[in-house]
Scaffold this motif. Structure first.
Motif, PDB file in Angstrom:
ATOM      1  N   THR A 385       0.827  -1.201   0.000  1.00  0.00           N
ATOM      2  CA  THR A 385       0.000   0.000   0.000  1.00  0.00           C
ATOM      3  C   THR A 385       0.863   1.254   0.000  1.00  0.00           C
ATOM      4  OG1 THR A 385      -1.665  -1.202   1.241  1.00  0.00           O
ATOM      5  CG2 THR A 385      -1.836   1.192   1.249  1.00  0.00           C
ATOM      6  N   ALA A 386       1.935   1.237   0.809  1.00  0.00           N
ATOM      7  CA  ALA A 386       2.833   2.392   0.853  1.00  0.00           C
ATOM      8  C   ALA A 386       3.501   2.619  -0.497  1.00  0.00           C
ATOM      9  CB  ALA A 386       3.885   2.179   1.936  1.00  0.00           C
ATOM     10  N   VAL A 388       2.284   1.883  -3.493  1.00  0.00           N
ATOM     11  CA  VAL A 388       1.300   2.406  -4.461  1.00  0.00           C
ATOM     12  C   VAL A 388       1.081   3.885  -4.232  1.00  0.00           C
ATOM     13  CG1 VAL A 388      -1.125   2.292  -5.164  1.00  0.00           C
ATOM     14  CG2 VAL A 388       0.182   0.182  -4.803  1.00  0.00           C
ATOM     15  N   HIS A 389       0.892   4.298  -2.939  1.00  0.00           N
ATOM     16  CA  HIS A 389       0.693   5.718  -2.643  1.00  0.00           C
ATOM     17  C   HIS A 389       1.935   6.535  -3.006  1.00  0.00           C
ATOM     18  CE1 HIS A 389      -3.249   5.404  -0.805  1.00  0.00           C
ATOM     19  NE2 HIS A 389      -2.847   4.404   0.014  1.00  0.00           N
ATOM     20  N   GLY A 390       3.089   5.982  -2.778  1.00  0.00           N
ATOM     21  CA  GLY A 390       4.310   6.716  -3.119  1.00  0.00           C
ATOM     22  C   GLY A 390       4.444   6.944  -4.616  1.00  0.00           C
ATOM     23  N   ALA A 392       1.999   7.120  -6.741  1.00  0.00           N
ATOM     24  CA  ALA A 392       0.975   8.077  -7.169  1.00  0.00           C
ATOM     25  C   ALA A 392       1.433   9.495  -6.878  1.00  0.00           C
ATOM     26  CB  ALA A 392      -0.355   7.774  -6.455  1.00  0.00           C
ATOM     27  N   ARG A 393       2.024   9.705  -5.672  1.00  0.00           N
ATOM     28  CA  ARG A 393       2.498  11.049  -5.344  1.00  0.00           C
ATOM     29  C   ARG A 393       3.600  11.505  -6.302  1.00  0.00           C
ATOM     30  NH1 ARG A 393       2.026   9.086  -0.022  1.00  0.00           N
ATOM     31  NH2 ARG A 393       4.282   8.698   0.048  1.00  0.00           N
ATOM     32  N   ASP A 396       2.032  12.540  -9.651  1.00  0.00           N
ATOM     33  CA  ASP A 396       1.384  13.854  -9.593  1.00  0.00           C
ATOM     34  C   ASP A 396       2.420  14.968  -9.600  1.00  0.00           C
ATOM     35  OD1 ASP A 396      -0.984  12.540  -9.500  1.00  0.00           O
ATOM     36  OD2 ASP A 396      -1.211  12.659  -7.313  1.00  0.00           O
TER      37      ASP A 396
END
Length: 525
Positions: A385-386, A388-390, A392-393, A396
């Protein structure tokens, strides 16, 4: 009375009437029969060399009379002593008459100097001439080989000389001997001796006839007339031209000939020449034996010295037991300390091993493994999960930077209605100064490029460029970042809140005019 006497015929006689020719012939026969061959001593006078026919004419005289002499061409070439003006000679020949002059003469068949004084004078003159040519120079002498393999002898094959030489060689050191037989006295002897010397030197080394390593020219004693063949120039030059070392042994010790001066070594007698040619074999063997004995003694003395030195070194060295005693003692001490040290080391490792067993019993590996598996199961979903969020950031952030880059580029400015003016070389223009009438320019718009020409160049007369007032981008309140709205006014405000320079760039991207070369050039149109 006188008339009658004159008319009276003379009384007849029985005397023979001669003609001039008959009388000359009779006188010639009488003279030749009475004297025949004679030896005539006198001084040569009126000699002018050979006639064109090759004959020689001169006179022999003494204090009271003179007689004509003639040497025919064939005889002249064979003469050992050639005629010379003023030379006292002994001529051998026939007494005859010359009818054409009503005179008598001697037809010479041989000629030789008269008396020892004449011979010696002739010898000294010839010696002086040959010495001036360098035939007797000491530097021309060659060394005599110590032990020649082949000895060549030039002498008469009969007589005591060859026997004495061979006997002496046999006694001293037998060698291979080659004898070239020659006449050593009389007419033609000099030519034979010279031919023998040249013949030995002409032999090829290694040929069917061995080439001598040494030559001996020998003859027994005699008067100066008997030894004269070895004073002839032809013999001296042959000896000088040869390459084989030569020993001369002509006459007795007091006799000296010209070949003695040109030879490499002079022997007083033929026997002495043999002694010079080879060493004494028995003496040589004795010398070799003496050298061998001295060498053996030297070797034995050296061995004895070496043996003595070795004994001294051995005495200086310690005894083997004494040398090894200290080593043995150290080994015994090390052995005595080794057993307790090994026991102590084993006890220490045993204690450490017990401590490890005790720790393992308090903390079993199976329990530690179960706890690790539980912790791994508890955090199994968190890393994914970490990640995937990383990602995505980061995506962006990269998109926002791309939009900001597009808004800050000069093409974004062109899209708002501005234009970029360049010269023919593609360099941007910052003002009208320096423009020439009719100059080609390229103007870049947002949708393409156009080529134009100027109608006038430079700034307008009496006018000045309008002053430029820098504009400051308005401050906006910071808002939360919105990835979807990057590039809008909110994105610019957000950037300005954190970074003033970034806020100014964002304000320009929103439409605020910027004092840039592109903006100034775009104001022309």
């Amino acid at each position: 009375m006188s008339i009658l006497a004159a008319l009276t015929p003379a009384p007849t006689t029985n005397e023979t009437e001669w003609s001039v020719g008959d009388l000359a012939a009779a006188l010639r026969r009488t003279l030749e029969d009475a004297f025949g061959h004679v030896r005539l001593r006198g001084e040569i006078s009126g000699y002018r060399g050979q006639h064109g026919s090759g004959h020689a004419y001169f006179s022999l005289k003494d204090g009271t009379a003179r007689i004509d002499a003639v040497v025919w061409k064939g005889t002249f070439n064979r003469l050992r002593q050639k005629p010379k003006e003023g030379l006292e000679v002994v001529a051998t020949g026939r007494i005859t008459t010359f009818a054409g002059k009503s005179s008598y003469q001697i037809v010479i068949e041989s000629l030789e100097p008269a008396g020892i004084g004449a011979w010696m004078a002739l010898l000294e003159e010839r010696k002086r001439v040959l010495a001036a040519e360098g035939l007797f120079a000491p530097e021309a002498k060659r060394p005599i080989p110590y032990l020649p393999g082949v000895v060549g002898i030039v002498t008469s094959p009969t007589g005591a000389v060859i026997r004495d030489i061979l006997h002496r060689l046999e006694d001293r050191f037998p060698r291979h001997v080659l004898v070239w037989p020659v006449r050593v006295q009389g007419e033609g002897a000099a030519e034979e001796v010279a031919a023998a010397i040249r013949g030995f030197n002409a032999l090829t080394p290694g040929g069917p006839i061995p080439r001598p390593d040494l030559l001996i020219v020998a003859r027994g004693g005699g008067s100066i007339e008997d030894l004269w063949a070895f004073n002839e120039e032809v013999v001296v030059r042959a000896a000088f031209a040869g390459t084989i070392p030569l020993i001369s042994a002509v006459g007795h010790e007091t006799d000296t000939t010209l070949i003695d001066h040109v030879s490499d070594r002079r022997a007083p007698t033929p026997t002495g020449a043999a002694e010079m040619a080879v060493p004494v074999r028995t003496d040589l063997m004795a010398q070799v034996d003496d050298l061998a004995r001295r060498q053996g003694g030297a070797i034995l003395r050296k061995l004895e010295r070496e043996r003595t030195d070795l004994r001294a070194l051995l005495r200086a060295m310690p005894d083997a037991d004494a040398f090894l005693a200290a080593k043995r003692q150290r080994l015994d001490l090390a052995e005595a300390r080794l057993r307790p040290a090994l026991a102590g080391n084993a006890g220490a490792y045993r204690a450490r091993f017990g401590q490890v067993i005790e720790r393992l019993s308090r903390h079993p590996p199976a329990l530690a493994l179960a706890r690790a598996r539980a912790r791994l199961a508890a955090i199994d979903h968190r890393p994914r999960t970490a990640m995937v969020h990383g990602l995505a950031r980061r995506a962006d952030a990269v998109a926002a930077l791309g939009r900001l880059l597009g808004s800050l580029g000069y093409r974004a400015v062109l899209a708002r209605g501005y234009a970029l003016v360049r010269d023919e070389d593609g360099l941007p223009l910052r003002g009208v100064a320096g423009l020439a009438p009719g100059q080609r320019l390229r103007v870049e718009f947002a949708d393409g490029t156009a080529t134009v020409r100027t109608e006038d160049g430079g700034p307008l007369a009496g006018t000045e460029p309008a002053p430029r007032t820098p504009r400051r981008a308005p401050r906006r309140a910071a808002k939360p970042a919105d990835p979807a709205g990057a590039g809008t006014g909110e994105a610019a405000g957000e950037a300005a809140a954190g970074d003033p320079a970034r806020g100014r760039r964002a304000a320009k991207a929103e439409g605020a005019p910027e004092d840039t070369p592109a903006a100034r050039q775009g104001s022309l149109f």
